[in-house]
Design a protein around this motif. Sequence first.
Motif, PDB file in Angstrom:
ATOM      1  N   GLY A   1      47.433  43.174  37.168  1.00  0.00           N
ATOM      2  CA  GLY A   1      45.597  41.911  37.630  1.00  0.00           C
ATOM      3  C   GLY A   1      47.316  40.899  38.518  1.00  0.00           C
ATOM      4  N   SER A   2      47.005  39.521  37.222  1.00  0.00           N
ATOM      5  CA  SER A   2      47.875  38.266  37.401  1.00  0.00           C
ATOM      6  C   SER A   2      48.407  38.354  36.246  1.00  0.00           C
ATOM      7  CB  SER A   2      46.798  37.336  37.211  1.00  0.00           C
ATOM      8  OG  SER A   2      45.344  37.052  38.183  1.00  0.00           O
ATOM      9  N   VAL A   3      49.835  37.842  36.512  1.00  0.00           N
ATOM     10  CA  VAL A   3      50.899  38.257  35.414  1.00  0.00           C
ATOM     11  C   VAL A   3      51.299  36.829  36.001  1.00  0.00           C
ATOM     12  CG1 VAL A   3      53.241  38.485  35.344  1.00  0.00           C
ATOM     13  CG2 VAL A   3      51.160  40.237  36.564  1.00  0.00           C
ATOM     14  N   GLN A   4      51.791  36.174  33.864  1.00  0.00           N
ATOM     15  CA  GLN A   4      51.931  34.656  34.079  1.00  0.00           C
ATOM     16  C   GLN A   4      53.454  34.617  34.668  1.00  0.00           C
ATOM     17  OE1 GLN A   4      51.189  31.865  30.902  1.00  0.00           O
ATOM     18  NE2 GLN A   4      53.004  32.695  30.895  1.00  0.00           N
TER      19      GLN A   4
ATOM     20  N   CYS B   1      32.202  34.924  48.742  1.00  0.00           N
ATOM     21  CA  CYS B   1      33.545  35.198  50.073  1.00  0.00           C
ATOM     22  C   CYS B   1      33.500  36.561  50.262  1.00  0.00           C
ATOM     23  CB  CYS B   1      34.240  34.221  49.480  1.00  0.00           C
ATOM     24  SG  CYS B   1      34.068  32.680  48.981  1.00  0.00           S
ATOM     25  N   GLY B   2      32.144  37.405  49.213  1.00  0.00           N
ATOM     26  CA  GLY B   2      32.865  38.706  50.071  1.00  0.00           C
ATOM     27  C   GLY B   2      34.476  39.516  49.483  1.00  0.00           C
ATOM     28  N   LEU B   3      34.553  38.565  48.228  1.00  0.00           N
ATOM     29  CA  LEU B   3      35.649  39.213  47.705  1.00  0.00           C
ATOM     30  C   LEU B   3      35.824  40.834  46.808  1.00  0.00           C
ATOM     31  CD1 LEU B   3      37.005  35.742  46.230  1.00  0.00           C
ATOM     32  CD2 LEU B   3      37.913  37.587  48.325  1.00  0.00           C
ATOM     33  N   ASP B   4      36.932  41.352  46.290  1.00  0.00           N
ATOM     34  CA  ASP B   4      36.664  42.257  45.338  1.00  0.00           C
ATOM     35  C   ASP B   4      36.697  42.301  44.551  1.00  0.00           C
ATOM     36  OD1 ASP B   4      38.220  45.509  45.816  1.00  0.00           O
ATOM     37  OD2 ASP B   4      36.677  45.311  44.962  1.00  0.00           O
ATOM     38  N   VAL B   5      35.889  41.700  43.519  1.00  0.00           N
ATOM     39  CA  VAL B   5      36.342  41.287  42.256  1.00  0.00           C
ATOM     40  C   VAL B   5      35.148  42.035  41.249  1.00  0.00           C
ATOM     41  CG1 VAL B   5      35.693  38.791  41.087  1.00  0.00           C
ATOM     42  CG2 VAL B   5      36.157  39.594  42.828  1.00  0.00           C
TER      43      VAL B   5
ATOM     44  N   VAL C   1      41.505  45.345  42.105  1.00  0.00           N
ATOM     45  CA  VAL C   1      40.373  45.301  41.739  1.00  0.00           C
ATOM     46  C   VAL C   1      41.174  43.842  40.782  1.00  0.00           C
ATOM     47  CG1 VAL C   1      37.763  44.601  41.170  1.00  0.00           C
ATOM     48  CG2 VAL C   1      39.128  46.686  42.223  1.00  0.00           C
ATOM     49  N   PHE C   2      40.399  42.189  41.366  1.00  0.00           N
ATOM     50  CA  PHE C   2      40.405  41.336  39.966  1.00  0.00           C
ATOM     51  C   PHE C   2      39.148  41.539  39.313  1.00  0.00           C
ATOM     52  CE2 PHE C   2      42.066  37.108  39.268  1.00  0.00           C
ATOM     53  CZ  PHE C   2      40.702  36.641  39.060  1.00  0.00           C
ATOM     54  N   LYS C   3      39.909  41.231  37.951  1.00  0.00           N
ATOM     55  CA  LYS C   3      38.495  41.306  37.037  1.00  0.00           C
ATOM     56  C   LYS C   3      38.279  40.015  36.517  1.00  0.00           C
ATOM     57  CE  LYS C   3      40.866  45.958  36.285  1.00  0.00           C
ATOM     58  NZ  LYS C   3      41.169  46.697  34.958  1.00  0.00           N
ATOM     59  N   LEU C   4      37.257  39.576  36.231  1.00  0.00           N
ATOM     60  CA  LEU C   4      37.118  39.043  36.021  1.00  0.00           C
ATOM     61  C   LEU C   4      35.185  39.253  34.805  1.00  0.00           C
ATOM     62  CD1 LEU C   4      35.877  35.543  36.338  1.00  0.00           C
ATOM     63  CD2 LEU C   4      34.276  36.264  38.160  1.00  0.00           C
TER      64      LEU C   4
END
Length: 377
Positions: A360-363, A60-64, A6-9
């Motif tokens: 999650g997101s990795v640089q 957009c109904g994204l999983d956030v 899940v994208f954590k915002l």
Amino acid sequence: MKMKPVFKLGVLVNPFAGIGGALALKGSDGAQIRAQALAMGAQQLAPEKMARALSDIAACGLDVQVYTAAGDMGEHSCVQAGLACEVVFTPEAAQTEASDTQAAATALLAYNLDLLVFAGGDGTARNLCDVIGNKVPVLGVPAGCKIHSGVYAVTPGAAARVITLMARGELVSQFDAEVRDIDEDAFRQGKVQARHYGEMRVPHELQYIQAVKMGGREHDELVLDDIAAYVSEMLDDDEERFYVMGSGSTVAAIMDAAGLDNTLLGVDVVHQGQVVASDVTATQLLDITCGKPTRLVITLIGGQGHILGRGNQQLSPAFIRQLGKENMLVVATKAKLQALEGRPLRLDSGDSDLDSLLAGSVQVITGYQDKVLYPAI
């Protein structure tokens, strides 16, 4: 089979950002200016601007998973945009101060965010830079009187597009953007005195520069040289830190560029431009780096995408926890990432709780001062 994380915002609003702009007060910093602006009938526009940036994400109904601060500091914007959110900070007073922004940011950092989107101006960016630095990527929704910093999207709609790309797991470049602020008192006297206060990591839409003679594809050997040159400069310039160099040909190219001997299928430790330990064990690595500033340079296994748990078990969970996600430097060419065909990078440290923390997101360093964000699970 592991699912896409899940994208954590994180969502944070400075409710008083820009409040003095329409009233020609030349800024909004300071309780006295804010009180004067409110007495003159100023409108608080920052929450509305954040709601516009979030509305496209909700559509957009994204999983956030959204984390925010109470009331006008983010919660109201999320509700207006139709986004469910978890409130993790509540200010003590209705008229919030810079200290509230910083306290809210500190609270949000505890949730391992993939991105913190904030609405404000240069003063807000400056406050956040003091707390966040480069710990997580940030993206500003412009809402202040002063926008000299490079951490803002051009519009709330532009911010929404970037957030949507990231939440979908698409390749999104990032760079270190400058945080600047002016002296408002001097500005009111007609003097623009902007100062540099630091940098924060900012995502933006990835743009490929195609080399016509190569059919629009990167030449891996040249790109690898760029990656090697960039990281080897870090080794030369950053004498304070220990650099743990993982296995694989990409890391080997970096060591070669730095003129250092390398263990292709092992882990080496570099300090002050010298190899201080070669082919170390997990225990040796912990002993060498314990209590010392350290960075890890690793690459992924081509075709599989593993960055931990395949050929580098010397990187124990204890070492990774000691290190911290922010000190993991993943290196790879864009072609190597594209070969994954959208599959995420893989984490298999042997500690499922740690894998969840790192997910999650990795640089990923993909060239000389060129980085992208890529999902990992």
